[in-house]
Design an enzyme around this catalytic site. Structure first.
Site, PDB file in Angstrom:
ATOM      1  N   CYS A   1       5.973   0.002   7.710  1.00  0.00           N
ATOM      2  CA  CYS A   1       5.612   1.310   6.558  1.00  0.00           C
ATOM      3  C   CYS A   1       6.449   1.589   5.831  1.00  0.00           C
ATOM      4  O   CYS A   1       7.669   1.542   6.292  1.00  0.00           O
ATOM      5  CB  CYS A   1       5.029   2.605   7.616  1.00  0.00           C
ATOM      6  SG  CYS A   1       4.246   3.838   6.521  1.00  0.00           S
ATOM      7  N   LEU A   2       6.175   1.962   4.584  1.00  0.00           N
ATOM      8  CA  LEU A   2       7.552   2.299   3.614  1.00  0.00           C
ATOM      9  C   LEU A   2       7.846   3.588   3.986  1.00  0.00           C
ATOM     10  O   LEU A   2       9.123   3.897   3.569  1.00  0.00           O
ATOM     11  CB  LEU A   2       6.705   2.314   2.334  1.00  0.00           C
ATOM     12  CG  LEU A   2       6.306   0.978   1.421  1.00  0.00           C
ATOM     13  CD1 LEU A   2       5.540   1.369   0.159  1.00  0.00           C
ATOM     14  CD2 LEU A   2       7.517   0.165   1.355  1.00  0.00           C
TER      15      LEU A   2
ATOM     16  N   GLN B   1       3.046   9.933   1.195  1.00  0.00           N
ATOM     17  CA  GLN B   1       4.123   9.371   1.302  1.00  0.00           C
ATOM     18  C   GLN B   1       4.951   9.532   0.095  1.00  0.00           C
ATOM     19  O   GLN B   1       6.302   9.183   0.104  1.00  0.00           O
ATOM     20  CB  GLN B   1       4.025   7.601   1.301  1.00  0.00           C
ATOM     21  CG  GLN B   1       3.406   7.353   2.543  1.00  0.00           C
ATOM     22  CD  GLN B   1       3.052   5.750   2.625  1.00  0.00           C
ATOM     23  OE1 GLN B   1       1.983   5.350   1.981  1.00  0.00           O
ATOM     24  NE2 GLN B   1       3.848   5.140   3.351  1.00  0.00           N
TER      25      GLN B   1
ATOM     26  N   HIS C   1      -2.943   7.391   6.756  1.00  0.00           N
ATOM     27  CA  HIS C   1      -1.965   8.398   5.977  1.00  0.00           C
ATOM     28  C   HIS C   1      -2.646   9.446   5.270  1.00  0.00           C
ATOM     29  O   HIS C   1      -1.964  10.613   5.464  1.00  0.00           O
ATOM     30  CB  HIS C   1      -1.445   7.633   4.962  1.00  0.00           C
ATOM     31  CG  HIS C   1      -0.216   6.839   5.203  1.00  0.00           C
ATOM     32  ND1 HIS C   1       1.225   7.442   5.818  1.00  0.00           N
ATOM     33  CD2 HIS C   1       0.157   5.247   5.174  1.00  0.00           C
ATOM     34  CE1 HIS C   1       1.982   6.429   6.121  1.00  0.00           C
ATOM     35  NE2 HIS C   1       1.440   5.226   5.686  1.00  0.00           N
TER      36      HIS C   1
ATOM     37  N   HIS D   1      -4.826   1.394   7.396  1.00  0.00           N
ATOM     38  CA  HIS D   1      -3.443   2.065   7.459  1.00  0.00           C
ATOM     39  C   HIS D   1      -3.177   3.315   6.409  1.00  0.00           C
ATOM     40  O   HIS D   1      -2.565   4.403   6.550  1.00  0.00           O
ATOM     41  CB  HIS D   1      -2.342   1.024   7.123  1.00  0.00           C
ATOM     42  CG  HIS D   1      -0.999   1.320   7.349  1.00  0.00           C
ATOM     43  ND1 HIS D   1       0.101   1.072   8.187  1.00  0.00           N
ATOM     44  CD2 HIS D   1      -0.251   2.311   6.357  1.00  0.00           C
ATOM     45  CE1 HIS D   1       1.005   1.584   8.098  1.00  0.00           C
ATOM     46  NE2 HIS D   1       1.094   2.204   6.812  1.00  0.00           N
ATOM     47  N   GLU D   2      -3.686   2.835   5.352  1.00  0.00           N
ATOM     48  CA  GLU D   2      -3.758   4.065   4.034  1.00  0.00           C
ATOM     49  C   GLU D   2      -4.648   5.206   4.469  1.00  0.00           C
ATOM     50  O   GLU D   2      -4.238   6.123   4.142  1.00  0.00           O
ATOM     51  CB  GLU D   2      -4.053   3.348   2.819  1.00  0.00           C
ATOM     52  CG  GLU D   2      -2.988   1.993   2.226  1.00  0.00           C
ATOM     53  CD  GLU D   2      -1.453   2.307   2.427  1.00  0.00           C
ATOM     54  OE1 GLU D   2      -1.139   3.454   2.455  1.00  0.00           O
ATOM     55  OE2 GLU D   2      -0.785   1.510   3.025  1.00  0.00           O
TER      56      GLU D   2
ATOM     57  N   GLY E   1       0.861  -1.009   0.188  1.00  0.00           N
ATOM     58  CA  GLY E   1       0.002  -0.016  -0.064  1.00  0.00           C
ATOM     59  C   GLY E   1       0.977   1.320   0.000  1.00  0.00           C
ATOM     60  O   GLY E   1       2.024   1.058   0.401  1.00  0.00           O
TER      61      GLY E   1
HETATM   62 ZN    ZN Z   1       2.399   3.278   5.794  1.00  0.00          ZN
END
Ligand code: ZN
Length: 186
Positions: free
Chosen positions: A89-90, A51, A135, A131-132, A46
């Site tokens: 998380c990226l 991000q 963000h 989660h997304e 995701g």
């Molecule tokens: Zn994340």
């Protein structure tokens, strides 16, 4: 097609509220395309617009070889039962933590054709959706950790963050990509 730089924890954009997307323009279509490419290269499941340094309220997800674009997503139902599972998380490479969330959610969003759709999941997809969407409202998974777990996650991050000058993660020279992760990152 281009690979976008990923912003990591410390970049203020990760804490900003996003702006609702009005119409689907070529710019939005290109952004989505690039976000998918970036997410696949980073081996994530995701990726949300902040991000990659953008303020549009949209995210891309691919949990099970099924690419999903969520534009202006909203959680319209969530289970009162919760489930706990490890997340990464990226934007916070190499940091993981158990997060308790509603076990199942129903989300309403717009797709790239400008049509509204609903999606419901109690699995990894349900967790990824939450989660997304977090963000898109400036919230990160570490915010859910207990004081102690959060403290140890931040201690780990303090050691990692120097690898990302300017809070930017260039995927072509990325320290976190050089080894395999035990977990999926969102
Ligand atoms: Zn994340």
């Amino acid at each position: 097609m281009s690979i976008l730089d990923i912003r990591v924890l410390g970049d203020p954009i990760l804490r900003e509220e996003t702006k609702e997307v009005g119409e689907i323009t070529d710019e939005i279509r290109l952004l989505v395309k690039n976000m998918f490419e970036t997410m696949y290269l980073a081996k994530g499941i995701g990726l949300a617009a902040p991000q990659v340094g953008r303020t549009e309220r949209l995210a891309v997800i691919d949990v099970d070889k099924q690419p999903i674009v969520i534009i202006n997503p909203e959680i319209i139902e969530s289970d009162s039962k919760t489930s706990k599972s490890e997340e990464g998380c990226l934007s916070i490479p190499d940091v993981y933590g158990d997060v308790e969330r509603p076990a199942r959610v129903r989300v309403r969003a717009m797709n790239l054709e400008g049509e509204m759709f609903e999606i419901e999941s109690g699995d990894l997809l349900g967790r990824c959706l939450q989660h997304e969407i977090d963000h898109l409202h400036g919230k990160l998974f570490v915010d859910y950790l207990s004081v102690l777990k959060r403290r140890s996650a931040m201690a780990k991050w303090t050691k990692e963050k120097d690898k990302y000058p300017g809070f930017i993660r260039h995927l072509d020279s990325d320290p976190a990509r050089s080894h395999e992760h035990p977990d999926e990152e969102l």
